[in-house]
Design a protein around this motif. Structure first.
Motif, short mmCIF file in Angstrom:
data_model
loop_
_atom_site.label_atom_id
_atom_site.label_comp_id
_atom_site.label_asym_id
_atom_site.label_seq_id
_atom_site.Cartn_x
_atom_site.Cartn_y
_atom_site.Cartn_z
N TRP A 1 0.91 -1.30 0.02
CA TRP A 1 0.15 0.02 -0.09
C TRP A 1 0.86 1.29 -0.01
O TRP A 1 1.72 1.21 0.81
CB TRP A 1 -0.69 -0.18 1.21
CG TRP A 1 -1.78 1.24 1.34
CD1 TRP A 1 -2.41 1.82 0.20
CD2 TRP A 1 -2.29 1.97 2.62
NE1 TRP A 1 -3.12 2.84 0.87
CE2 TRP A 1 -3.13 2.82 2.11
CE3 TRP A 1 -1.88 1.71 3.87
CZ2 TRP A 1 -3.71 3.71 3.05
CZ3 TRP A 1 -2.69 2.68 4.81
CH2 TRP A 1 -3.50 3.70 4.38
N LYS A 2 0.50 2.36 -0.64
CA LYS A 2 1.25 3.58 -0.78
C LYS A 2 0.32 4.56 -0.48
O LYS A 2 -0.87 4.78 -0.81
CB LYS A 2 1.53 3.82 -2.28
CG LYS A 2 2.75 2.75 -2.62
CD LYS A 2 2.98 3.09 -4.29
CE LYS A 2 3.63 4.15 -4.56
NZ LYS A 2 4.06 4.40 -6.12
N SER A 3 0.75 5.51 0.38
CA SER A 3 0.15 6.79 0.79
C SER A 3 1.04 7.95 0.88
O SER A 3 1.81 8.14 1.59
CB SER A 3 -0.67 6.60 2.19
OG SER A 3 -1.32 7.36 2.69
N ARG A 4 0.70 8.96 -0.26
CA ARG A 4 1.44 10.05 -0.41
C ARG A 4 1.58 11.11 0.75
O ARG A 4 2.48 11.57 1.40
CB ARG A 4 1.13 10.81 -1.67
CG ARG A 4 2.02 11.89 -1.90
CD ARG A 4 1.47 12.81 -3.24
NE ARG A 4 1.83 11.78 -4.30
CZ ARG A 4 2.84 11.61 -5.13
NH1 ARG A 4 3.74 12.35 -4.78
NH2 ARG A 4 2.68 10.91 -6.30
N HIS A 5 0.00 11.46 1.47
CA HIS A 5 0.08 12.14 2.61
C HIS A 5 -0.43 11.49 3.85
O HIS A 5 -1.32 11.98 4.52
CB HIS A 5 -0.79 13.43 2.11
CG HIS A 5 -0.46 13.98 0.85
ND1 HIS A 5 0.76 14.74 0.62
CD2 HIS A 5 -1.14 14.00 -0.39
CE1 HIS A 5 0.63 15.46 -0.33
NE2 HIS A 5 -0.13 14.75 -1.04
N HIS A 6 0.20 10.23 3.98
CA HIS A 6 -0.34 9.77 5.21
C HIS A 6 -0.08 10.13 6.64
O HIS A 6 1.09 10.95 6.93
CB HIS A 6 0.29 8.25 5.13
CG HIS A 6 -0.34 7.27 5.98
ND1 HIS A 6 -1.24 6.70 5.74
CD2 HIS A 6 0.21 6.89 7.34
CE1 HIS A 6 -1.74 5.84 6.77
NE2 HIS A 6 -0.91 5.91 7.74
N VAL A 7 -0.94 10.27 7.47
CA VAL A 7 -0.59 10.42 9.00
C VAL A 7 -1.01 9.34 9.96
O VAL A 7 -1.85 8.61 9.74
CB VAL A 7 -1.64 11.59 9.15
CG1 VAL A 7 -1.65 12.12 10.86
CG2 VAL A 7 -1.53 13.07 8.49
N SER A 8 -0.13 9.01 10.75
CA SER A 8 -0.19 7.79 11.74
C SER A 8 -1.52 8.02 12.65
O SER A 8 -1.65 9.02 13.17
CB SER A 8 1.12 7.68 12.67
OG SER A 8 0.80 6.66 13.53
N THR A 9 -2.31 6.89 12.48
CA THR A 9 -3.56 6.70 13.22
C THR A 9 -3.05 6.29 14.78
O THR A 9 -3.90 6.72 15.79
CB THR A 9 -4.27 5.76 12.61
OG1 THR A 9 -3.77 4.65 12.75
CG2 THR A 9 -5.03 6.34 11.50
N ILE A 10 -1.79 5.97 15.18
CA ILE A 10 -1.36 5.51 16.40
C ILE A 10 -0.86 6.64 17.05
O ILE A 10 -0.96 7.24 18.19
CB ILE A 10 -0.46 4.14 16.17
CG1 ILE A 10 -1.23 3.20 15.90
CG2 ILE A 10 0.14 4.14 17.78
CD1 ILE A 10 -0.24 2.06 15.63
N TYR A 11 0.33 7.34 16.29
CA TYR A 11 0.91 8.43 17.07
C TYR A 11 0.69 9.89 16.50
O TYR A 11 1.19 10.81 17.10
CB TYR A 11 2.73 8.13 16.37
CG TYR A 11 2.99 6.77 17.05
CD1 TYR A 11 3.23 6.65 18.46
CD2 TYR A 11 3.26 5.64 16.10
CE1 TYR A 11 3.55 5.41 18.89
CE2 TYR A 11 3.65 4.52 16.81
CZ TYR A 11 3.99 4.34 17.98
OH TYR A 11 4.17 3.13 18.37
N HIS A 12 -0.26 9.88 15.49
CA HIS A 12 -0.74 11.01 14.82
C HIS A 12 0.37 12.03 14.35
O HIS A 12 0.59 13.18 14.68
CB HIS A 12 -1.54 11.85 16.02
CG HIS A 12 -2.77 10.94 16.75
ND1 HIS A 12 -3.74 10.68 16.01
CD2 HIS A 12 -2.58 10.74 17.90
CE1 HIS A 12 -4.42 10.00 16.83
NE2 HIS A 12 -3.80 9.75 18.00
#
Length: 309
Positions: free
Chosen positions: A239-250
């Protein structure tokens, strides 16, 4: 009268004998004096008594007319004699080598310093990418090279050091002068030699994007801490996500390419700011945003990821 005359004659005879005896005593006394003591010089009877002489015999080199016992003593004002200075040996002193000209030293910067660092790196004296700045690391690298070549370990690059280095190295290539990673990229694992592979070495802390055994690009990376280690092995990008933000560490995870659960290869602004003083939560952090952006555009889902020591 006759008796009287004899008496007188007898007295006279006794007197003569007495005078003779006295003369004999005087002669004996004179003999005793002259045999037992030295005769004084003429006129000594009226001269004042001389100073008692020392019991030792006079030296052979005493000057005439002086007291021999005093001539052996140094005068109070006389300085002790200085021992003669040793004459220099006749062996000629070897002539020193001509003074070498200093070409580069601490604080210098520019293309020539970058070339120096690249050449030192070729023969194992400089363990990072050339920076073009002559700092403490470069000084230590030059000292190491000088020590192994029998040169003075000054840390400055003089003409002798430079000529010796030129003779042992080749002209640096563009990639050697401006390598893609801070430290040399590791030799690829054999699993990286076929196909499209993100080849990651924990030992050299480098990532190489490879296609069919050819390195397309390389970049510096860091890993998780001992409490959140980055997994090792062979994986695939799923999976690739260009503007990803961690859902665990935010926290932001730009250009994320996930390969194992929540672990991904992505850009880290913290890595860019603090370097290896920090660590990830298990992901593979890249600190060059331009390089990871280019890699993100090239990688496809299903491409292989190999993480090894």
């Amino acid at each position: 009268m006759i008796r009287s005359s004899r008496a007188g004659s007898g007295h006279a005879h006794r007197g003569g004998r007495g005078a003779g005896a006295a003369s004999a005593v005087a002669v004996l006394a004179l003999v005793a004096v002259t045999a037992g003591c030295k005769a004084e010089p003429a006129g000594s009877a009226s001269a004042p008594p001389s100073k008692p002489r020392a019991s030792s015999s006079p030296t052979d080199d005493a000057k005439p007319g002086t007291d021999p016992t005093q001539s052996a003593k140094p005068s109070a004002s006389a300085k002790p004699s200085t021992p003669p200075k040793p004459t220099p040996t006749s062996t000629p002193t070897p002539s020193a080598d001509p003074q070498a000209t200093v070409l580069m030293a601490s604080g210098a910067q520019g293309k020539r310093v970058r070339e120096l660092q690249a050449r030192l790196r070729q023969i194992g004296h400089f363990d990072r990418s050339p920076t073009g700045y002559y700092g403490s690391v470069t000084v230590a690298a030059v000292q190491s090279f000088q020590g192994k070549r029998g040169l003075s370990r000054t840390g400055r690059t003089d003409s002798l050091t430079w000529q010796k280095l030129l003779g042992m190295t080749h002209a640096p290539t563009a990639a050697e002068l401006n390598p893609p990673t801070t430290r040399p990229a590791a030799k690829p694992d054999k699993r990286c030699m076929t196909g499209r592979v993100i080849c990651i070495s924990k030992n050299s802390r480098s990532l190489s994007w490879m296609i069919d055994g050819h390195v397309v690009s390389s970049m510096d990376v860091r890993f998780g801490s001992q409490y959140t280690p980055t997994r090792e092995g062979t994986f695939s990008v799923y999976w690739k996500s260009r503007h990803h933000v961690s859902t665990i560490y935010h926290t932001a995870m730009p250009y994320a390419m996930f390969f194992s659960g929540g672990q991904a290869v992505h850009y880290s602004s913290d890595f860019a700011a603090r370097g290896y003083n920090g660590a990830s939560h298990g992901c593979v952090n890249v600190r060059d945003e331009g390089k990871i952006a280019s890699l993100f555009d090239q990688v496809r889902n299903g491409d292989k990821v190999v993480i090894y020591w």
